[in-house]
Design a protein around this motif. Structure first.
Motif, PDB file in Angstrom:
ATOM      1  N   ILE A  26     -63.183  27.722  91.091  1.00  0.00           N
ATOM      2  CA  ILE A  26     -63.746  27.321  89.798  1.00  0.00           C
ATOM      3  C   ILE A  26     -65.153  27.883  89.629  1.00  0.00           C
ATOM      4  CG2 ILE A  26     -64.747  25.324  88.627  1.00  0.00           C
ATOM      5  CD1 ILE A  26     -62.260  23.746  89.397  1.00  0.00           C
ATOM      6  N   CYS A  62     -72.590  25.623  79.801  1.00  0.00           N
ATOM      7  CA  CYS A  62     -71.402  24.987  79.227  1.00  0.00           C
ATOM      8  C   CYS A  62     -70.215  25.098  80.167  1.00  0.00           C
ATOM      9  CB  CYS A  62     -71.077  25.637  77.879  1.00  0.00           C
ATOM     10  SG  CYS A  62     -69.453  25.237  77.242  1.00  0.00           S
ATOM     11  N   TYR A  63     -69.989  26.296  80.714  1.00  0.00           N
ATOM     12  CA  TYR A  63     -68.842  26.473  81.602  1.00  0.00           C
ATOM     13  C   TYR A  63     -68.911  25.545  82.798  1.00  0.00           C
ATOM     14  CZ  TYR A  63     -65.678  28.107  85.132  1.00  0.00           C
ATOM     15  OH  TYR A  63     -64.714  28.127  86.089  1.00  0.00           O
ATOM     16  N   GLN A 122     -68.253  21.865  82.006  1.00  0.00           N
ATOM     17  CA  GLN A 122     -66.835  21.643  81.712  1.00  0.00           C
ATOM     18  C   GLN A 122     -65.983  21.758  82.978  1.00  0.00           C
ATOM     19  OE1 GLN A 122     -64.609  21.743  78.752  1.00  0.00           O
ATOM     20  NE2 GLN A 122     -66.275  20.962  77.467  1.00  0.00           N
ATOM     21  N   ALA A 123     -66.263  22.785  83.737  1.00  0.00           N
ATOM     22  CA  ALA A 123     -65.446  23.061  84.921  1.00  0.00           C
ATOM     23  C   ALA A 123     -65.567  21.929  85.940  1.00  0.00           C
ATOM     24  CB  ALA A 123     -65.858  24.389  85.540  1.00  0.00           C
ATOM     25  N   LYS A 164     -66.393  18.884  85.391  1.00  0.00           N
ATOM     26  CA  LYS A 164     -65.767  17.663  84.860  1.00  0.00           C
ATOM     27  C   LYS A 164     -64.265  17.686  85.135  1.00  0.00           C
ATOM     28  CE  LYS A 164     -65.360  14.849  80.629  1.00  0.00           C
ATOM     29  NZ  LYS A 164     -65.019  13.668  81.436  1.00  0.00           N
ATOM     30  N   ILE A 165     -63.675  18.844  84.884  1.00  0.00           N
ATOM     31  CA  ILE A 165     -62.239  18.978  85.171  1.00  0.00           C
ATOM     32  C   ILE A 165     -61.988  18.754  86.659  1.00  0.00           C
ATOM     33  CG2 ILE A 165     -60.321  20.617  85.289  1.00  0.00           C
ATOM     34  CD1 ILE A 165     -61.416  21.919  82.719  1.00  0.00           C
ATOM     35  N   PHE A 166     -62.828  19.376  87.476  1.00  0.00           N
ATOM     36  CA  PHE A 166     -62.635  19.266  88.921  1.00  0.00           C
ATOM     37  C   PHE A 166     -62.771  17.820  89.405  1.00  0.00           C
ATOM     38  CE2 PHE A 166     -64.560  19.380  93.244  1.00  0.00           C
ATOM     39  CZ  PHE A 166     -63.459  19.872  93.932  1.00  0.00           C
ATOM     40  N   ASP A 201     -62.667  15.008  87.696  1.00  0.00           N
ATOM     41  CA  ASP A 201     -61.594  14.178  87.154  1.00  0.00           C
ATOM     42  C   ASP A 201     -60.290  14.415  87.901  1.00  0.00           C
ATOM     43  OD1 ASP A 201     -63.208  12.983  85.331  1.00  0.00           O
ATOM     44  OD2 ASP A 201     -62.002  13.527  83.569  1.00  0.00           O
ATOM     45  N   GLY A 202     -60.120  15.643  88.364  1.00  0.00           N
ATOM     46  CA  GLY A 202     -58.882  15.997  89.047  1.00  0.00           C
ATOM     47  C   GLY A 202     -58.784  15.476  90.468  1.00  0.00           C
ATOM     48  N   ILE A 203     -59.910  15.225  91.098  1.00  0.00           N
ATOM     49  CA  ILE A 203     -59.853  14.769  92.505  1.00  0.00           C
ATOM     50  C   ILE A 203     -60.211  13.295  92.644  1.00  0.00           C
ATOM     51  CG2 ILE A 203     -60.465  17.067  93.342  1.00  0.00           C
ATOM     52  CD1 ILE A 203     -63.239  15.969  94.062  1.00  0.00           C
TER      53      ILE A 203
END
Lengths: 197, 197
Positions: A156, A179-180, A183-184, A186-188, A190-192
């Motif tokens: 990521i 920004c990237y 966002q990135a 947050k996804i990570f 939230d994913g773990i």
DNA sequence: GTCTATATTGCGATAGAC
DNA sequence: GTCTATCGCAATATAGAC
């Protein structure tokens, strides 16, 4: 005593190797841009390969910050976030280092045991331990595979920079580093994150 | 009529370029391994550069499957999962293609407008549209930035392969493609999924 | 189509004057 | 320390015999 030439050669070498890679840059190119004689490279560094190694090692110092002893004392989340922040900062302040690391990805056999590889190894260990601790303390999902999760994070964070040159050719969307990364991550996270039942 | 030599040269070229990159492979290397004369490369392909381009384009055909017209009709989740599955499959069946793409990441300026770049562009558009649709239909978070999310997915899937050579030198943990991709996509989907309130 | 032989270029490295 | 000049080598490409 006049080592200005040596310094100039080294900084020009960093610039050119980062941009075009080892093979595409000749010692004549470097000498010309440094307004020096190509024989000065042999004189100061011994060989083109040694000059490259010197350039690589000089850049590697920039990974220092993340690897400071105080890092290991942080919480797992903080360590993983710090990794992302550090890489973002390194890239902003010193994009050439990332270029060098990218070249190492491509031709790893070229320079078997460099300083930079030792640093990367320490980084990997720090991240793995942070993930492991996060699982143990209940903040991350129990079914996480540590190795895979570490690669996901590294992917990521790094792919964004690795692919930038190619992406800007393919897509017209402008990059926004801040920004990237926000966002990135947050996804990570939230994913773990461990889900509440 | 005897085009066997041409075919052999091309397949050997694919093999060597993928392994060592353009610069490190000489036409003599290719000719020798193909048990042919090096002048045959000029005869059939005109130049080393043309041979490389031919090798690249031959490999690019393997991206076809994901880009089939039926793909766009799938659900957003299915498209993103198919992207991951396809890359995993491509790498298993044809690891050399990924090597070529990796080389392109590093020296994008070398071959300005190749077939492969057009394919990559199409892939990026498909993924972006899928994410956009997923947001609209309520299955993905509303605050997702499409561009960033697409890069995160691409990073998760590609970095694993890009970094493999270097990783195996740094870490002693053995790769398991199946395990990685499953774990990685779970993190990704959990990270972009819309939360129930 | 395939070969030998060679033209031509550019590279890294070094010897030696200053 | 810095320069000129050059060596030795390997690369791509091609001319021409067969």
């Amino acid at each position: 005593m006049k080592q200005a030439t040596k310094e100039t050669l080294l900084s020009v070498a960093i610039e050119l190797f980062a941009e075009y890679g080892y093979d595409k840059v000749s010692i004549r190119d470097i000498a010309e841009k440094a307004k020096a004689n190509s024989s000065m490279i042999s004189y100061y560094f011994g060989s083109k390969q040694n000059l490259y190694d010197a350039a690589l090692e000089k850049q590697a110092g920039n990974l220092q910050e993340f690897l400071s002893p105080s890092t290991v004392a942080l919480s797992p989340q903080k360590i993983l976030q710090l990794y992302a922040d550090t890489l973002q900062e390194i890239h902003e302040k010193n994009p050439t280092l990332m270029k060098f690391i990218c070249w190492e990805f491509k031709t790893p056999s070229a320079h078997p045991e460099t300083f930079i590889k030792q640093r990367l190894k320490r980084v990997y260990e720090l991240i793995s331990q942070a993930i492991s601790r996060g699982i143990d303390d209940g903040s991350f999902r129990e079914d996480l595979d540590i190795h895979s999760t570490a690669i996901v994070l590294a992917g990521i964070v790094n792919f964004y920079y690795i692919s930038r040159d190619l992406r800007t050719r393919i897509s017209s969307v402008a990059d926004n580093d801040e920004c990237y990364m926000k966002q990135a991550m947050k996804i990570f996270f939230d994913g773990i994150k461990r889900r509440q039942l």
